[in-house]
Design a protein around this motif. Structure first.
Motif, PDB file in Angstrom:
ATOM      1  N   GLU A 107      -2.678  10.765  -9.488  1.00 26.09           N
ATOM      2  CA  GLU A 107      -3.880  11.590  -9.359  1.00 26.09           C
ATOM      3  C   GLU A 107      -3.505  13.074  -9.279  1.00 26.09           C
ATOM      4  O   GLU A 107      -4.116  13.924  -9.940  1.00 26.09           O
ATOM      5  CB  GLU A 107      -4.660  11.172  -8.106  1.00 26.09           C
ATOM      6  CG  GLU A 107      -5.914  11.988  -7.848  1.00 26.09           C
ATOM      7  CD  GLU A 107      -6.568  11.649  -6.525  1.00 26.09           C
ATOM      8  OE1 GLU A 107      -7.789  11.777  -6.407  1.00 26.09           O
ATOM      9  OE2 GLU A 107      -5.834  11.263  -5.577  1.00 26.09           O
ATOM     10  N   ILE A 160       2.108   1.102  -4.138  1.00 28.57           N
ATOM     11  CA  ILE A 160       1.129   1.193  -5.224  1.00 28.57           C
ATOM     12  C   ILE A 160       0.077   2.272  -4.953  1.00 28.57           C
ATOM     13  O   ILE A 160      -0.243   3.071  -5.843  1.00 28.57           O
ATOM     14  CB  ILE A 160       0.466  -0.182  -5.453  1.00 28.57           C
ATOM     15  CG1 ILE A 160       1.516  -1.171  -5.962  1.00 28.57           C
ATOM     16  CG2 ILE A 160      -0.674  -0.056  -6.466  1.00 28.57           C
ATOM     17  CD1 ILE A 160       1.011  -2.567  -6.162  1.00 28.57           C
ATOM     18  N   ILE A 161      -0.463   2.323  -3.728  1.00 35.09           N
ATOM     19  CA  ILE A 161      -1.489   3.320  -3.430  1.00 35.09           C
ATOM     20  C   ILE A 161      -0.883   4.723  -3.450  1.00 35.09           C
ATOM     21  O   ILE A 161      -1.499   5.672  -3.956  1.00 35.09           O
ATOM     22  CB  ILE A 161      -2.161   3.038  -2.072  1.00 35.09           C
ATOM     23  CG1 ILE A 161      -2.826   1.651  -2.085  1.00 35.09           C
ATOM     24  CG2 ILE A 161      -3.196   4.107  -1.760  1.00 35.09           C
ATOM     25  CD1 ILE A 161      -3.897   1.488  -3.137  1.00 35.09           C
ATOM     26  N   ILE A 162       0.329   4.864  -2.931  1.00 32.73           N
ATOM     27  CA  ILE A 162       0.996   6.177  -2.992  1.00 32.73           C
ATOM     28  C   ILE A 162       1.274   6.560  -4.444  1.00 32.73           C
ATOM     29  O   ILE A 162       1.122   7.721  -4.835  1.00 32.73           O
ATOM     30  CB  ILE A 162       2.292   6.155  -2.158  1.00 32.73           C
ATOM     31  CG1 ILE A 162       1.935   6.243  -0.667  1.00 32.73           C
ATOM     32  CG2 ILE A 162       3.222   7.301  -2.549  1.00 32.73           C
ATOM     33  CD1 ILE A 162       3.124   6.213   0.257  1.00 32.73           C
ATOM     34  N   MET A 222      -3.435  -3.039  -7.749  1.00 36.08           N
ATOM     35  CA  MET A 222      -2.954  -3.784  -6.576  1.00 36.08           C
ATOM     36  C   MET A 222      -3.623  -5.154  -6.479  1.00 36.08           C
ATOM     37  O   MET A 222      -2.952  -6.183  -6.363  1.00 36.08           O
ATOM     38  CB  MET A 222      -3.230  -2.975  -5.308  1.00 36.08           C
ATOM     39  CG  MET A 222      -2.685  -3.620  -4.041  1.00 36.08           C
ATOM     40  SD  MET A 222      -2.871  -2.553  -2.592  1.00 36.08           S
ATOM     41  CE  MET A 222      -4.649  -2.576  -2.392  1.00 36.08           C
ATOM     42  N   SER A 280      -0.572   5.744  -6.974  1.00 29.77           N
ATOM     43  CA  SER A 280      -1.850   6.178  -7.547  1.00 29.77           C
ATOM     44  C   SER A 280      -2.198   7.598  -7.103  1.00 29.77           C
ATOM     45  O   SER A 280      -2.751   8.375  -7.873  1.00 29.77           O
ATOM     46  CB  SER A 280      -2.969   5.215  -7.149  1.00 29.77           C
ATOM     47  OG  SER A 280      -3.311   5.331  -5.784  1.00 29.77           O
ATOM     48  N   ARG A 281      -1.863   7.938  -5.852  1.00 33.16           N
ATOM     49  CA  ARG A 281      -2.136   9.301  -5.373  1.00 33.16           C
ATOM     50  C   ARG A 281      -1.250  10.321  -6.088  1.00 33.16           C
ATOM     51  O   ARG A 281      -1.686  11.435  -6.381  1.00 33.16           O
ATOM     52  CB  ARG A 281      -1.909   9.367  -3.858  1.00 33.16           C
ATOM     53  CG  ARG A 281      -2.960   8.654  -3.036  1.00 33.16           C
ATOM     54  CD  ARG A 281      -4.317   9.290  -3.186  1.00 33.16           C
ATOM     55  NE  ARG A 281      -5.324   8.654  -2.345  1.00 33.16           N
ATOM     56  CZ  ARG A 281      -6.609   8.982  -2.357  1.00 33.16           C
ATOM     57  NH1 ARG A 281      -7.040   9.932  -3.171  1.00 33.16           N
ATOM     58  NH2 ARG A 281      -7.473   8.361  -1.575  1.00 33.16           N
ATOM     59  N   ARG A 324      -8.005   7.034 -10.618  1.00 35.84           N
ATOM     60  CA  ARG A 324      -7.106   6.674  -9.519  1.00 35.84           C
ATOM     61  C   ARG A 324      -7.437   5.295  -8.948  1.00 35.84           C
ATOM     62  O   ARG A 324      -6.545   4.540  -8.560  1.00 35.84           O
ATOM     63  CB  ARG A 324      -7.190   7.711  -8.398  1.00 35.84           C
ATOM     64  CG  ARG A 324      -6.112   7.506  -7.328  1.00 35.84           C
ATOM     65  CD  ARG A 324      -6.468   8.136  -6.019  1.00 35.84           C
ATOM     66  NE  ARG A 324      -7.543   7.439  -5.365  1.00 35.84           N
ATOM     67  CZ  ARG A 324      -7.392   6.307  -4.666  1.00 35.84           C
ATOM     68  NH1 ARG A 324      -6.209   5.739  -4.574  1.00 35.84           N
ATOM     69  NH2 ARG A 324      -8.421   5.736  -4.083  1.00 35.84           N
ATOM     70  N   GLY A 329      -4.689   2.490  -8.505  1.00 36.28           N
ATOM     71  CA  GLY A 329      -4.375   2.034  -7.149  1.00 36.28           C
ATOM     72  C   GLY A 329      -4.950   0.667  -6.848  1.00 36.28           C
ATOM     73  O   GLY A 329      -4.325  -0.369  -7.115  1.00 36.28           O
ATOM     74  N   PRO A 330      -6.170   0.607  -6.304  1.00 36.96           N
ATOM     75  CA  PRO A 330      -6.763  -0.678  -5.909  1.00 36.96           C
ATOM     76  C   PRO A 330      -6.853  -1.696  -7.045  1.00 36.96           C
ATOM     77  O   PRO A 330      -6.575  -2.876  -6.832  1.00 36.96           O
ATOM     78  CB  PRO A 330      -8.157  -0.268  -5.420  1.00 36.96           C
ATOM     79  CG  PRO A 330      -7.995   1.132  -4.958  1.00 36.96           C
ATOM     80  CD  PRO A 330      -6.994   1.753  -5.881  1.00 36.96           C
ATOM     81  N   ARG A 364       0.829  -1.207   0.000  1.00 41.67           N
ATOM     82  CA  ARG A 364       0.000   0.000   0.000  1.00 41.67           C
ATOM     83  C   ARG A 364       0.865   1.259   0.000  1.00 41.67           C
ATOM     84  O   ARG A 364       0.475   2.290  -0.570  1.00 41.67           O
ATOM     85  CB  ARG A 364      -0.936   0.001   1.205  1.00 41.67           C
ATOM     86  CG  ARG A 364      -2.029  -1.056   1.088  1.00 41.67           C
ATOM     87  CD  ARG A 364      -3.019  -1.002   2.228  1.00 41.67           C
ATOM     88  NE  ARG A 364      -4.129  -1.903   1.975  1.00 41.67           N
ATOM     89  CZ  ARG A 364      -5.212  -1.600   1.268  1.00 41.67           C
ATOM     90  NH1 ARG A 364      -5.324  -0.390   0.739  1.00 41.67           N
ATOM     91  NH2 ARG A 364      -6.167  -2.469   1.063  1.00 41.67           N
TER      92      ARG A 364
END
Length: 598
Positions: free
Chosen positions: A106, A98-100, A153, A102-103, A145, A149-150, A95
């Motif tokens: 964005e 990958i989530i960072i 992932m 995506s942010r 996003r 992200g999700p 997280r």
């Protein structure tokens, strides 16, 4: 997926985070498989140990054997706990990568869209609503996003976990693998359809909520009108109707959501029953041990969420592709307002207009027809005409908000297209007819066009616009915060602050587009007298439907329905006894009659 290919440049930009995310996903899935193997070994160890425990106990070695058995069980439990903690740690790292990523994408995408918005011409904003512009930079980017992200992932997790688990299950027991995984494809397809229903109803709720929010905003903004016309009860009733629609849509979504987890648990339960049944038969036949059944149940549960997420991820990708298509439409918009030579030479202010015609591209309305005039550097031009005569269109063309349909505009005998657009506009001070002030301090609004604000310049501009005394009367003076669109100020004060903002940048060309319509005659005279000094050695264009505003002009043109019908000085136009003289007499007589009534 084609619209989403445009995002590949961002994936390449943040490839380090993406590759780390893939690496951490592989490691975390290894720590998912190992505990299941440990459970199998632990159960088989316990079963085998139990079969030899009684003979050892009868031989008087029971306590020693029990301690050894418990020691090994404790070791198995400790290893499983360590594996779970390690998996949790690597899930955290996934997280964090990958989530960072995506942010960050964005953030970059929103900046790219906003920058594109800023570069597009005025015609783009005339044909697209503000709500649509906002939706594409907020809701559509958020959906994209979710794909970056999700969706990536969980998609990577499925692609990595599935081969690892399935290949290992087949190596242990191919037949049991086939039976235990039978319900999972049904689960994925079912979740896909349920999730599509959820998305469809969620979008309907979003639209209903948007309409409800718009209604509430209008009701609050127009509260004076509502109260003045005694429509409060009607407003409450309409709000209740809109709320009822939102409630019904929300309940329909809740009913679909109620299917989601029961459906998952039912199919997982079926898979578990099949695994226990088939595995039990194989245990009876002596083909496998008890631990294999427990191991396969764990594997089935491991695969449940990835398979469930397949339908969810597919839906996210579809929605992201639709949103990216909408975003791409605006990113692919072309700006036809371009400079031919990018000249950044000093502007003296001579303006020449030859056979100027203009049709608005979005409506086809013919705003100007073969208009020609000239104004020397440092001189003042008055443009007089009734509403819809094309006065503001000339201002927009001089600012290069649009390019003319035919004819040409020359600045200092050079085509206006040859100047760098930003350089040209920095040399023009513009006071629009529709005043717009930002939700900021009065001082910052006046200093809006200045690269390096100076308090003395701001105060002098306020004095020249005859608004200084009003500002210093406020408790916080120039630091007074304005409400939305300058609601704190009266109409006349807003217009004078707008004038101060234009003259604070000390432009070479000053365009006043009917900017004195909200002030009384006394204030108008005060501002015009102050502007005499400001307009000295500056080319000024005073656009108005009131003849009194043009009395400072060296040259006056009169427009009617987009055509130039008269031009000359005030004296020569009065001598002609034409449209200008008629308009002057009407307005003068109207002013005198108002004064006599008072």
């Amino acid at each position: 997926m084609r619209p989403l290919w445009r995002l590949n440049k961002y994936l390449y930009k943040y490839k380090g985070l993406l590759l780390l995310g893939i690496f951490f996903t592989v490691i975390s899935n290894i720590f998912v498989i190992i505990p299941a193997q440990l459970v199998r070994l632990a159960i088989d160890y316990v079963v085998e140990s139990f079969s030899i425990f009684k003979p050892i106990q009868l031989g008087g070695m029971g306590e020693e054997a029990q301690e050894i058995f418990l020691k090994f069980v404790f070791i198995f439990g400790l290893l499983i706990l360590v594996m779970a903690l390690l998996r949790g740690f690597f899930l955290f790292l996934i997280r964090q990568t990958i989530i960072i990523m995506s942010r960050r994408v964005e953030y970059d995408l929103k900046n790219e869209i906003f920058e594109k918005y800023q570069s597009l011409p005025l015609s783009f904003y005339r044909k697209n609503s503000t709500g649509d512009l906002m939706a594409r930079i907020t809701e559509d980017v958020s959906r994209v996003r979710m794909y970056l992200g999700p969706a990536i992932m969980y998609g990577m997790n499925l692609l990595i976990l599935f081969p690892l688990v399935i290949s290992y299950m087949i190596s242990v027991n191919p037949e049991l693998t086939l039976y235990s995984l039978l319900p999972l494809p049904v689960l994925s397809v079912s979740i896909y359809f349920v999730n599509n229903l959820i998305n469809e109803r969620s979008e309907k709720i979003q639209r209903s909520l948007s309409g409800l929010s718009t209604y509430v905003q209008e009701a609050f903004s127009g509260i004076r009108v509502l109260k003045a016309f005694v429509r409060e009860n009607d407003s409450v009733r309409d709000f209740a109707t809109a709320s009822e629609d939102y409630k019904e849509k929300s309940i329909r979504l809740t009913k679909v959501n109620a299917l989601f987890f029961p459906l998952i648990m039912a199919l997982v339960g079926i898979s578990t029953i099949i695994t226990v049944y088939i595995g039990g038969l194989q245990v009876i036949n002596g083909e496998i041990g008890y631990g294999v059944i427990a191991e396969f149940i764990l594997y089935v549960n491991m695969l449940t969420w990835p398979v469930t997420s397949l339908g969810w991820v597919t839906s996210i990708v579809q929605r992201a592709a639709a949103s990216q298509t909408r975003i791409n439409e605006f990113l692919d918009e072309k700006n036809d307002i371009r400079s031919t030579e990018n000249l950044e030479i000093p502007v003296k202010g001579k303006i020449t207009v030859k056979d100027l015609s203009f049709d608005y591209p979005d409506t086809g309305v013919k705003a100007l027809k073969n208009v020609s005039f000239e104004i020397g550097a440092g001189k003042t031009l008055g443009i007089i005409g009734t509403t819809g005569s094309g006065k503001s269109t000339i201002a927009n063309l001089l600012m290069r908000m649009y390019d003319p349909s035919s004819g040409e505009i020359l600045i200092d005998d050079r085509p206006i297209q040859s100047f760098d657009i930003s350089h040209l506009r920095k040399n023009i001070g513009f006071v629009p007819q529709d005043v717009f002030l930002f939700s900021d301090t009065i001082g910052n609004n006046i200093a809006f066009g200045i690269d390096h604000p100076d308090k003395a310049i701001i105060e002098q501009a306020a004095k020249d616009a005859d608004v200084y005394n009003n500002i210093v009367d406020f408790t916080k003076g120039f630091d007074t915060m304005l409400g939305e669109r300058g609601i704190t100020l009266s109409g006349g004060q807003k217009q004078r602050v707008s004038i101060a903002r234009a003259i604070a940048k000390e432009p070479q060309i000053l365009i006043l587009d009917d900017c004195l319509s909200a002030v009384d005659t006394k204030t108008e005279n005060a501002i015009l007298n102050a502007l005499k000094k400001i307009m000295k050695d500056r080319t000024s264009v005073i656009i108005s439907h009131r003849v009194s505003s043009a009395k400072l002009a060296d040259h006056i043109i009169v427009l009617d329905d987009g055509e130039l019908i008269e031009q000359g000085t005030h004296e020569t136009l009065m001598e002609k006894r034409g449209a200008y003289a008629e308009l002057y007499e009407k307005q003068t007589q109207a002013g005198e009659s108002i004064e006599s009534d008072i």
